[in-house]
Write an enzyme that holds these catalytic residues in place. Structure first.
Site, PDB file in Angstrom:
ATOM      1  N   SER A  57       5.911 -15.484  -0.291  1.00 12.74           N
ATOM      2  CA  SER A  57       4.457 -15.248  -0.270  1.00 12.74           C
ATOM      3  C   SER A  57       3.799 -16.087   0.811  1.00 12.74           C
ATOM      4  O   SER A  57       3.857 -17.323   0.772  1.00 12.74           O
ATOM      5  CB  SER A  57       3.850 -15.601  -1.623  1.00 12.74           C
ATOM      6  OG  SER A  57       2.439 -15.625  -1.500  1.00 12.74           O
ATOM      7  N   ASP A  85      -0.684 -11.928  -0.797  1.00  9.75           N
ATOM      8  CA  ASP A  85      -1.560 -12.069  -1.960  1.00  9.75           C
ATOM      9  C   ASP A  85      -3.019 -11.926  -1.551  1.00  9.75           C
ATOM     10  O   ASP A  85      -3.597 -12.828  -0.946  1.00  9.75           O
ATOM     11  CB  ASP A  85      -1.334 -13.440  -2.606  1.00  9.75           C
ATOM     12  CG  ASP A  85      -0.042 -13.481  -3.403  1.00  9.75           C
ATOM     13  OD1 ASP A  85       0.163 -12.580  -4.236  1.00  9.75           O
ATOM     14  OD2 ASP A  85       0.753 -14.410  -3.189  1.00  9.75           O
ATOM     15  N   HIS A 123      -0.037  -7.449  -2.762  1.00  6.27           N
ATOM     16  CA  HIS A 123      -0.425  -7.646  -4.161  1.00  6.27           C
ATOM     17  C   HIS A 123      -1.931  -7.879  -4.199  1.00  6.27           C
ATOM     18  O   HIS A 123      -2.409  -8.922  -3.749  1.00  6.27           O
ATOM     19  CB  HIS A 123       0.351  -8.861  -4.710  1.00  6.27           C
ATOM     20  CG  HIS A 123      -0.043  -9.289  -6.071  1.00  6.27           C
ATOM     21  ND1 HIS A 123       0.275 -10.541  -6.577  1.00  6.27           N
ATOM     22  CD2 HIS A 123      -0.706  -8.648  -7.067  1.00  6.27           C
ATOM     23  CE1 HIS A 123      -0.186 -10.652  -7.809  1.00  6.27           C
ATOM     24  NE2 HIS A 123      -0.797  -9.521  -8.131  1.00  6.27           N
ATOM     25  N   MET A 179      -5.151  -8.745  -6.000  1.00  5.37           N
ATOM     26  CA  MET A 179      -5.817  -9.344  -7.156  1.00  5.37           C
ATOM     27  C   MET A 179      -7.316  -9.203  -6.908  1.00  5.37           C
ATOM     28  O   MET A 179      -8.015 -10.171  -6.605  1.00  5.37           O
ATOM     29  CB  MET A 179      -5.380 -10.814  -7.285  1.00  5.37           C
ATOM     30  CG  MET A 179      -3.944 -10.944  -7.767  1.00  5.37           C
ATOM     31  SD  MET A 179      -3.199 -12.530  -7.354  1.00  5.37           S
ATOM     32  CE  MET A 179      -2.649 -12.180  -5.680  1.00  5.37           C
TER      33      MET A 179
HETATM   34  C1  DX5 Z   1      -0.254 -16.063  -7.701  1.00  2.95           C
HETATM   35  C2  DX5 Z   1       0.282 -15.219  -6.566  1.00  2.95           C
HETATM   36  C3  DX5 Z   1       1.674 -15.556  -6.211  1.00  2.95           C
HETATM   37  C4  DX5 Z   1       1.857 -16.894  -5.644  1.00  2.95           C
HETATM   38  C5  DX5 Z   1       3.211 -17.392  -6.054  1.00  2.95           C
HETATM   39  O1  DX5 Z   1      -1.570 -15.794  -7.888  1.00  2.95           O
HETATM   40  O2  DX5 Z   1       0.264 -13.867  -6.916  1.00  2.95           O
HETATM   41  O3  DX5 Z   1       2.256 -14.589  -5.352  1.00  2.95           O
HETATM   42  O4  DX5 Z   1       1.743 -16.926  -4.247  1.00  2.95           O
HETATM   43  O5  DX5 Z   1       3.253 -18.700  -5.696  1.00  2.95           O
HETATM   44  P1  DX5 Z   1       4.315 -19.737  -6.246  1.00  2.95           P
HETATM   45  O6  DX5 Z   1       5.658 -19.183  -5.860  1.00  2.95           O
HETATM   46  O7  DX5 Z   1       3.948 -20.976  -5.536  1.00  2.95           O
HETATM   47  O8  DX5 Z   1       4.152 -19.804  -7.741  1.00  2.95           O
HETATM   48 ZN    ZN Z   2       1.513 -12.225  -5.715  1.00  4.28          ZN
END
Ligand code: DX5
Ligand code: ZN
Length: 221
Positions: free
Chosen positions: A8, A35, A66, A68
């Protein structure tokens, strides 16, 4: 079973984005996870189409986007044009979930459905034939660097059952708190694709961090 790592870029050093993506790719990362946060569906605010376009120029790896965000359908056409390969959204963020999954496919992307820790599997069961990817959130989304929620493991196993009984070939991806200590649990429960932010870009050697995650998948949970 396949093991696919999707680093990510939320945790990357954005001043060295090209280098960081190249390092992850050198370690064998299969996808790049992007993200997108809107400050409403989740408190944090990140990036959108300009980042997807920039990454598209930097790498041939599939871009696993992704969202959000509220009303993710607003971005289907723009993100497809920007070069997104996977378009994953949260069902609570919209009304016509099935329609938007179908529209994402019509625009040449894989359609993904993201399930928060508190989201019941019924959301998936109703649209399982319209889904190319299920993203099980193993943290509450909004920030990188959180700890893997232990209840995620049984949720992954239950999603695997839903997919198998529907004879779905959908990707089963896990997102949040994936490290060398947690990845085997998620893999053994039936996940095949693993988002990792901190574990890859928080490491001084992202290529080796990707390799270490793959090795850890082979370990027993
Ligand atoms: C969380 C994101 C994740 C995040 C994961 O809101 O959707 O993709 O970047 O990060 P780590 O691997 O640091 O938990
Ligand atoms: Zn994510």
């Amino acid at each position: 079973m396949t093991v696919r790592i999707a680093p990510s870029v939320l945790s990357a050093d954005l001043g060295r984005l090209a280098e960081q993506v190249a390092e992850a790719a050198a370690g064998g990362a299969e996808w790049v996870h992007v993200d997108v946060m809107d400050g409403h569906f989740v408190p944090n605010l990140t990036f959108g189409a300009p980042m997807i376009r920039a990454l598209r120029r930097l790498t041939d790896l599939p871009l696993d986007v992704h969202l959000m965000v509220e009303r993710p359908e607003q971005y289907i056409v723009e993100y497809a044009a920007a070069g997104a390969d996977v378009f994953t959204f949260h069902p609570e963020a919209t009304v016509h979930v099935q329609r938007h999954l179908a529209t994402a496919r019509e625009h040449g992307m894989r359609a993904g459905l993201a399930l928060n820790p508190g989201t019941p599997l019924g959301w998936l069961e109703e649209v399982v034939q319209d889904v190319d990817l299920v993203l099980v959130m193993s943290v509450n989304p909004g920030y990188g660097g959180q700890g893997y929620l232990p209840a995620s493991t049984s949720k992954i196993a239950r999603v695997r059952e839903v997919l198998d009984s529907a004879r779905s070939q959908a990707v089963l991806e896990v997102d949040g708190g994936i490290t060398v200590d947690t990845i085997a649990r998620a893999h053994n429960a039936g996940a095949d694709t693993f988002v990792a932010g901190t574990a890859v870009f928080g490491d001084s050697d992202p290529a080796e961090a990707v390799r270490a995650l793959k090795r850890a998948c082979l370990a027993r949970a």
